[in-house]
Design a protein around this motif. Structure first.
Motif, PDB file in Angstrom:
ATOM      1  N   TYR A   1       4.776  10.266 -11.696  1.00 34.38           N
ATOM      2  CA  TYR A   1       4.052   9.089 -12.191  1.00 34.38           C
ATOM      3  C   TYR A   1       3.003   8.613 -11.182  1.00 34.38           C
ATOM      4  CZ  TYR A   1       6.720   8.523 -16.435  1.00 34.38           C
ATOM      5  OH  TYR A   1       7.255   8.707 -17.680  1.00 34.38           O
ATOM      6  N   LEU A   2       3.315   8.682  -9.895  1.00 36.28           N
ATOM      7  CA  LEU A   2       2.327   8.308  -8.871  1.00 36.28           C
ATOM      8  C   LEU A   2       1.144   9.261  -8.886  1.00 36.28           C
ATOM      9  CD1 LEU A   2       4.648   7.273  -5.899  1.00 36.28           C
ATOM     10  CD2 LEU A   2       3.237   5.766  -7.336  1.00 36.28           C
ATOM     11  N   THR A   3       1.423  10.535  -9.124  1.00 37.36           N
ATOM     12  CA  THR A   3       0.345  11.532  -9.224  1.00 37.36           C
ATOM     13  C   THR A   3      -0.555  11.216 -10.419  1.00 37.36           C
ATOM     14  OG1 THR A   3       1.717  13.236  -8.190  1.00 37.36           O
ATOM     15  CG2 THR A   3      -0.161  13.997  -9.504  1.00 37.36           C
ATOM     16  N   VAL A   4       0.056  10.925 -11.563  1.00 39.65           N
ATOM     17  CA  VAL A   4      -0.719  10.584 -12.768  1.00 39.65           C
ATOM     18  C   VAL A   4      -1.567   9.338 -12.509  1.00 39.65           C
ATOM     19  CG1 VAL A   4      -0.514   9.752 -15.154  1.00 39.65           C
ATOM     20  CG2 VAL A   4       0.821  11.723 -14.399  1.00 39.65           C
ATOM     21  N   ALA A   5      -0.984   8.328 -11.859  1.00 41.37           N
ATOM     22  CA  ALA A   5      -1.729   7.094 -11.571  1.00 41.37           C
ATOM     23  C   ALA A   5      -2.889   7.364 -10.616  1.00 41.37           C
ATOM     24  CB  ALA A   5      -0.794   6.042 -10.989  1.00 41.37           C
ATOM     25  N   ALA A   6      -2.660   8.166  -9.589  1.00 41.43           N
ATOM     26  CA  ALA A   6      -3.729   8.499  -8.644  1.00 41.43           C
ATOM     27  C   ALA A   6      -4.852   9.265  -9.336  1.00 41.43           C
ATOM     28  CB  ALA A   6      -3.171   9.307  -7.473  1.00 41.43           C
ATOM     29  N   LEU A   7      -4.495  10.172 -10.227  1.00 39.51           N
ATOM     30  CA  LEU A   7      -5.503  10.931 -10.965  1.00 39.51           C
ATOM     31  C   LEU A   7      -6.301  10.035 -11.903  1.00 39.51           C
ATOM     32  CD1 LEU A   7      -3.358  14.093 -11.660  1.00 39.51           C
ATOM     33  CD2 LEU A   7      -5.370  13.967 -10.161  1.00 39.51           C
ATOM     34  N   ALA A   8      -5.644   9.053 -12.507  1.00 43.68           N
ATOM     35  CA  ALA A   8      -6.354   8.093 -13.359  1.00 43.68           C
ATOM     36  C   ALA A   8      -7.344   7.276 -12.534  1.00 43.68           C
ATOM     37  CB  ALA A   8      -5.359   7.179 -14.067  1.00 43.68           C
ATOM     38  N   CYS A   9      -6.943   6.907 -11.316  1.00 46.02           N
ATOM     39  CA  CYS A   9      -7.867   6.191 -10.413  1.00 46.02           C
ATOM     40  C   CYS A   9      -9.070   7.069 -10.091  1.00 46.02           C
ATOM     41  CB  CYS A   9      -7.154   5.794  -9.124  1.00 46.02           C
ATOM     42  SG  CYS A   9      -5.953   4.475  -9.308  1.00 46.02           S
ATOM     43  N   LEU A  10      -8.809   8.322  -9.787  1.00 47.77           N
ATOM     44  CA  LEU A  10      -9.900   9.253  -9.466  1.00 47.77           C
ATOM     45  C   LEU A  10     -10.856   9.399 -10.647  1.00 47.77           C
ATOM     46  CD1 LEU A  10     -11.194  11.309  -7.533  1.00 47.77           C
ATOM     47  CD2 LEU A  10      -9.577  13.009  -8.432  1.00 47.77           C
ATOM     48  N   MET A  11     -10.312   9.491 -11.848  1.00 43.88           N
ATOM     49  CA  MET A  11     -11.166   9.617 -13.037  1.00 43.88           C
ATOM     50  C   MET A  11     -11.992   8.347 -13.248  1.00 43.88           C
ATOM     51  SD  MET A  11     -11.881  11.743 -15.597  1.00 43.88           S
ATOM     52  CE  MET A  11     -10.626  12.606 -16.481  1.00 43.88           C
ATOM     53  N   GLY A  12     -11.381   7.184 -13.060  1.00 45.24           N
ATOM     54  CA  GLY A  12     -12.110   5.926 -13.200  1.00 45.24           C
ATOM     55  C   GLY A  12     -13.251   5.817 -12.204  1.00 45.24           C
ATOM     56  N   VAL A  13     -12.986   6.211 -10.966  1.00 42.48           N
ATOM     57  CA  VAL A  13     -14.030   6.196  -9.934  1.00 42.48           C
ATOM     58  C   VAL A  13     -15.127   7.188 -10.290  1.00 42.48           C
ATOM     59  CG1 VAL A  13     -14.507   6.754  -7.512  1.00 42.48           C
ATOM     60  CG2 VAL A  13     -12.512   5.358  -8.100  1.00 42.48           C
ATOM     61  N   SER A  14     -14.755   8.346 -10.811  1.00 43.55           N
ATOM     62  CA  SER A  14     -15.737   9.348 -11.219  1.00 43.55           C
ATOM     63  C   SER A  14     -16.675   8.803 -12.292  1.00 43.55           C
ATOM     64  CB  SER A  14     -15.026  10.599 -11.736  1.00 43.55           C
ATOM     65  OG  SER A  14     -15.937  11.504 -12.305  1.00 43.55           O
ATOM     66  N   TYR A  15     -16.118   8.086 -13.257  1.00 44.70           N
ATOM     67  CA  TYR A  15     -16.961   7.487 -14.298  1.00 44.70           C
ATOM     68  C   TYR A  15     -17.941   6.491 -13.683  1.00 44.70           C
ATOM     69  CZ  TYR A  15     -15.002   9.375 -18.603  1.00 44.70           C
ATOM     70  OH  TYR A  15     -14.671  10.201 -19.646  1.00 44.70           O
ATOM     71  N   GLU A  16     -17.444   5.672 -12.781  1.00 45.05           N
ATOM     72  CA  GLU A  16     -18.305   4.649 -12.169  1.00 45.05           C
ATOM     73  C   GLU A  16     -19.367   5.248 -11.248  1.00 45.05           C
ATOM     74  OE1 GLU A  16     -18.508   1.426 -12.840  1.00 45.05           O
ATOM     75  OE2 GLU A  16     -16.859   1.510 -14.275  1.00 45.05           O
ATOM     76  N   LEU A  17     -19.049   6.346 -10.569  1.00 48.50           N
ATOM     77  CA  LEU A  17     -19.990   6.919  -9.600  1.00 48.50           C
ATOM     78  C   LEU A  17     -20.899   7.989 -10.183  1.00 48.50           C
ATOM     79  CD1 LEU A  17     -17.826   7.219  -6.360  1.00 48.50           C
ATOM     80  CD2 LEU A  17     -19.325   5.356  -7.097  1.00 48.50           C
ATOM     81  N   PHE A  18     -20.437   8.716 -11.200  1.00 49.04           N
ATOM     82  CA  PHE A  18     -21.220   9.835 -11.725  1.00 49.04           C
ATOM     83  C   PHE A  18     -21.697   9.639 -13.166  1.00 49.04           C
ATOM     84  CE2 PHE A  18     -18.204  12.065  -8.725  1.00 49.04           C
ATOM     85  CZ  PHE A  18     -19.114  12.166  -7.691  1.00 49.04           C
TER      86      PHE A  18
ATOM     87  N   ALA B   1     -21.110  17.045 -11.471  1.00 54.46           N
ATOM     88  CA  ALA B   1     -20.183  16.378 -10.547  1.00 54.46           C
ATOM     89  C   ALA B   1     -19.028  15.744 -11.309  1.00 54.46           C
ATOM     90  CB  ALA B   1     -20.928  15.322  -9.721  1.00 54.46           C
ATOM     91  N   ALA B   2     -19.329  15.044 -12.394  1.00 52.33           N
ATOM     92  CA  ALA B   2     -18.273  14.424 -13.203  1.00 52.33           C
ATOM     93  C   ALA B   2     -17.386  15.493 -13.836  1.00 52.33           C
ATOM     94  CB  ALA B   2     -18.893  13.535 -14.284  1.00 52.33           C
ATOM     95  N   GLY B   3     -17.977  16.592 -14.247  1.00 51.39           N
ATOM     96  CA  GLY B   3     -17.208  17.679 -14.865  1.00 51.39           C
ATOM     97  C   GLY B   3     -16.238  18.334 -13.903  1.00 51.39           C
ATOM     98  N   VAL B   4     -16.645  18.493 -12.661  1.00 50.99           N
ATOM     99  CA  VAL B   4     -15.754  19.068 -11.653  1.00 50.99           C
ATOM    100  C   VAL B   4     -14.543  18.163 -11.447  1.00 50.99           C
ATOM    101  CG1 VAL B   4     -15.553  19.622  -9.186  1.00 50.99           C
ATOM    102  CG2 VAL B   4     -17.529  20.429 -10.490  1.00 50.99           C
ATOM    103  N   VAL B   5     -14.804  16.870 -11.302  1.00 48.30           N
ATOM    104  CA  VAL B   5     -13.701  15.916 -11.124  1.00 48.30           C
ATOM    105  C   VAL B   5     -12.821  15.887 -12.367  1.00 48.30           C
ATOM    106  CG1 VAL B   5     -13.107  13.482 -10.787  1.00 48.30           C
ATOM    107  CG2 VAL B   5     -14.957  14.505  -9.452  1.00 48.30           C
ATOM    108  N   SER B   6     -13.435  15.785 -13.533  1.00 51.59           N
ATOM    109  CA  SER B   6     -12.662  15.713 -14.778  1.00 51.59           C
ATOM    110  C   SER B   6     -11.815  16.963 -14.990  1.00 51.59           C
ATOM    111  CB  SER B   6     -13.590  15.530 -15.975  1.00 51.59           C
ATOM    112  OG  SER B   6     -14.225  14.289 -15.917  1.00 51.59           O
ATOM    113  N   GLY B   7     -12.380  18.118 -14.744  1.00 55.05           N
ATOM    114  CA  GLY B   7     -11.630  19.360 -14.908  1.00 55.05           C
ATOM    115  C   GLY B   7     -10.409  19.413 -14.005  1.00 55.05           C
ATOM    116  N   ALA B   8     -10.581  19.004 -12.758  1.00 54.48           N
ATOM    117  CA  ALA B   8      -9.446  18.979 -11.832  1.00 54.48           C
ATOM    118  C   ALA B   8      -8.402  17.973 -12.294  1.00 54.48           C
ATOM    119  CB  ALA B   8      -9.926  18.651 -10.423  1.00 54.48           C
ATOM    120  N   VAL B   9      -8.852  16.796 -12.712  1.00 55.64           N
ATOM    121  CA  VAL B   9      -7.921  15.756 -13.180  1.00 55.64           C
ATOM    122  C   VAL B   9      -7.164  16.240 -14.416  1.00 55.64           C
ATOM    123  CG1 VAL B   9      -7.786  13.455 -14.224  1.00 55.64           C
ATOM    124  CG2 VAL B   9      -9.135  13.807 -12.153  1.00 55.64           C
ATOM    125  N   TYR B  10      -7.862  16.813 -15.391  1.00 51.94           N
ATOM    126  CA  TYR B  10      -7.203  17.307 -16.601  1.00 51.94           C
ATOM    127  C   TYR B  10      -6.099  18.303 -16.242  1.00 51.94           C
ATOM    128  CZ  TYR B  10     -10.991  15.445 -19.530  1.00 51.94           C
ATOM    129  OH  TYR B  10     -11.891  14.632 -20.162  1.00 51.94           O
TER     130      TYR B  10
END
Length: 158
Positions: A12-29, A118-127
């Motif tokens: 669950y912590l991993t899922v939460a961290a990945l959701a944070c990473l995806m949210g940051v990716s949306y805001e930055l990219f 850049a967003a695709g690289v992050v999203s692909g890893a998160v998925y």
């Protein structure tokens, strides 16, 4: 702490961290370069651009019924982890949406491809990582899991 409990907590912590990473990716990219990714969050992004409603609200509105579908028809662990992802992603986008991140946002200027890459690289890893935790990012991932559960013989071409 018992090993099984630790493994569940870590997942669950991993899922939460990945959701944070995806949210940051949306805001930055994604948002600084004004494009919409694929899937339900891409639709939510277009609605944000059009109606000025934060993607966090739209993502929740669209994903909660899908998570209920996953709870009833797919797998409860999958549904809980998807819910965790969606809730954290929505919270992160709502919080970051109130901040001025223009100093660190990746505005690609005249290039129309670097932001999406850049967003695709992050999203692909998160998925990939979320799926390995038996969760999803919501949206079409939930629909695909439901179709796969209902018709395991169905292929991508089908």
């Amino acid at each position: 702490m018992e090993q099984r409990t630790w493994n569940i907590l870590r997942s669950y912590l991993t899922v939460a961290a990945l959701a944070c990473l995806m949210g940051v990716s949306y805001e930055l990219f994604v948002f600084p370069n004004a494009f919409a990714p694929a899937g339900i969050n891409g639709l939510a992004t277009m609605l944000q651009y059009l109606l000025h409603i934060n993607i966090g609200y739209v993502s929740l509105l669209i994903n909660l019924p899908l998570i209920l579908l996953a709870w009833k028809k797919v797998d409860r662990d999958f549904a809980r982890k998807t819910l965790a992802f969606v809730l954290v992603f929505s919270a992160v986008t709502l919080i970051l949406g109130q901040m001025d991140l223009s100093a660190i946002a990746y505005d690609t200027g005249s290039s129309v491809i670097l932001g999406p890459v850049a967003a695709g690289v992050v999203s692909g890893a998160v998925y990939g990582w979320v799926i390995r935790q038996n969760g999803s990012t919501g949206g079409t991932d939930v629909v695909a899991a439901w179709v796969r559960k209902k018709r395991p013989e169905a292929s991508l071409v089908w």
